[in-house]
Design an enzyme around this catalytic site. Sequence first.
Site, PDB file in Angstrom:
ATOM      1  N   ASP A  29     -30.905 -46.640 -18.463  1.00  0.00           N
ATOM      2  CA  ASP A  29     -31.099 -45.557 -19.417  1.00  0.00           C
ATOM      3  C   ASP A  29     -29.861 -45.443 -20.316  1.00  0.00           C
ATOM      4  O   ASP A  29     -28.729 -45.540 -19.843  1.00  0.00           O
ATOM      5  CB  ASP A  29     -31.352 -44.239 -18.677  1.00  0.00           C
ATOM      6  N   ILE A  30     -30.106 -45.204 -21.581  1.00  0.00           N
ATOM      7  CA  ILE A  30     -28.990 -45.131 -22.539  1.00  0.00           C
ATOM      8  C   ILE A  30     -28.135 -43.873 -22.321  1.00  0.00           C
ATOM      9  O   ILE A  30     -26.945 -43.864 -22.655  1.00  0.00           O
ATOM     10  CB  ILE A  30     -29.537 -45.202 -23.993  1.00  0.00           C
ATOM     11  N   ASN A  86     -42.320 -38.349 -16.115  1.00  0.00           N
ATOM     12  CA  ASN A  86     -42.643 -37.180 -16.912  1.00  0.00           C
ATOM     13  C   ASN A  86     -43.908 -37.457 -17.723  1.00  0.00           C
ATOM     14  O   ASN A  86     -44.101 -38.576 -18.208  1.00  0.00           O
ATOM     15  CB  ASN A  86     -41.486 -36.855 -17.867  1.00  0.00           C
ATOM     16  N   VAL A  95     -40.217 -40.072 -24.663  1.00  0.00           N
ATOM     17  CA  VAL A  95     -40.652 -41.381 -25.179  1.00  0.00           C
ATOM     18  C   VAL A  95     -42.071 -41.628 -24.684  1.00  0.00           C
ATOM     19  O   VAL A  95     -42.319 -41.684 -23.473  1.00  0.00           O
ATOM     20  CB  VAL A  95     -39.705 -42.510 -24.709  1.00  0.00           C
ATOM     21  N   HIS A  99     -43.107 -44.579 -18.356  1.00  0.00           N
ATOM     22  CA  HIS A  99     -41.916 -45.098 -17.686  1.00  0.00           C
ATOM     23  C   HIS A  99     -41.619 -44.268 -16.452  1.00  0.00           C
ATOM     24  O   HIS A  99     -41.927 -43.085 -16.380  1.00  0.00           O
ATOM     25  CB  HIS A  99     -40.692 -45.102 -18.618  1.00  0.00           C
ATOM     26  N   MET A 100     -40.989 -44.925 -15.505  1.00  0.00           N
ATOM     27  CA  MET A 100     -40.541 -44.285 -14.265  1.00  0.00           C
ATOM     28  C   MET A 100     -39.018 -44.284 -14.281  1.00  0.00           C
ATOM     29  O   MET A 100     -38.400 -45.325 -14.520  1.00  0.00           O
ATOM     30  CB  MET A 100     -41.073 -45.108 -13.085  1.00  0.00           C
TER      31      MET A 100
HETATM   32  P1  5GP Z   1     -38.481 -39.096 -20.868  1.00  0.00           P
HETATM   33  O1  5GP Z   1     -37.891 -37.768 -21.202  1.00  0.00           O
HETATM   34  O2  5GP Z   1     -39.441 -39.578 -21.942  1.00  0.00           O
HETATM   35  O3  5GP Z   1     -39.090 -39.142 -19.492  1.00  0.00           O
HETATM   36  O4  5GP Z   1     -37.273 -40.092 -20.797  1.00  0.00           O
HETATM   37  C1  5GP Z   1     -36.937 -40.960 -21.832  1.00  0.00           C
HETATM   38  C2  5GP Z   1     -35.629 -41.621 -21.450  1.00  0.00           C
HETATM   39  O5  5GP Z   1     -35.441 -42.726 -22.294  1.00  0.00           O
HETATM   40  C3  5GP Z   1     -34.407 -40.722 -21.595  1.00  0.00           C
HETATM   41  O6  5GP Z   1     -33.731 -40.610 -20.335  1.00  0.00           O
HETATM   42  C4  5GP Z   1     -33.573 -41.423 -22.646  1.00  0.00           C
HETATM   43  O7  5GP Z   1     -32.182 -41.336 -22.389  1.00  0.00           O
HETATM   44  C5  5GP Z   1     -34.078 -42.852 -22.580  1.00  0.00           C
HETATM   45  N1  5GP Z   1     -33.984 -43.584 -23.826  1.00  0.00           N
HETATM   46  C6  5GP Z   1     -34.421 -43.149 -25.049  1.00  0.00           C
HETATM   47  N2  5GP Z   1     -34.180 -44.095 -25.986  1.00  0.00           N
HETATM   48  C7  5GP Z   1     -33.607 -45.132 -25.349  1.00  0.00           C
HETATM   49  C8  5GP Z   1     -33.133 -46.400 -25.803  1.00  0.00           C
HETATM   50  O8  5GP Z   1     -33.202 -46.757 -26.983  1.00  0.00           O
HETATM   51  N3  5GP Z   1     -32.593 -47.224 -24.865  1.00  0.00           N
HETATM   52  C9  5GP Z   1     -32.509 -46.867 -23.546  1.00  0.00           C
HETATM   53  N4  5GP Z   1     -31.960 -47.755 -22.722  1.00  0.00           N
HETATM   54  N5  5GP Z   1     -32.936 -45.676 -23.100  1.00  0.00           N
HETATM   55  C10 5GP Z   1     -33.486 -44.818 -23.982  1.00  0.00           C
END
Ligand code: 5GP
Length: 116
Positions: A29-30, A86, A95, A99-100
């Site tokens: 995760d970024i 989520n 996003v 994803h998990m």
């Molecule tokens: P969500 O809130 O959709 O469950 O989690 C999305 C996750 O994707 C977040 O923890 C966010 O930090 C991560 N994320 C968003 N954009 C990027 C990206 O461009 N690269 C990576 N490695 N992680 C990302």
Amino acid sequence: MTSIFSRIIAREIPAEIVYQDDLVTAFKDIHPQAPYHVLIVPNKEIPTVDDVTADDELMLGRMFSAARSIARDLGIGDKGYRLIVNCKDDGGQEVYHLHMHLVGGYALGRMLPKRD
Ligand code: 5GP
């Protein structure tokens, strides 16, 4: 529209990929929210849990197998970790590519904060 995760899977934008097979890809995760924070993502673009079908069951199982394998590689298989998915706005999904989250590295405590 192509999701940001599809672009990572296609190696069009950089990410620290830690696992990839024919069905799923995993990368760091970024913005990590724990010492270990990996996202496990289907290679096929499925927006949310609400969009999965019976045809996706092999891939869904693979997400868990990959999580187990990655956690072992990270050295947290024995102590444990948390897997989070989520779904949509109320679930806090940002996003819209399924994803998990695999998070761990310390005792994470209770799953959700207590509500009065
Ligand atoms: P969500 O809130 O959709 O469950 O989690 C999305 C996750 O994707 C977040 O923890 C966010 O930090 C991560 N994320 C968003 N954009 C990027 C990206 O461009 N690269 C990576 N490695 N992680 C990302």
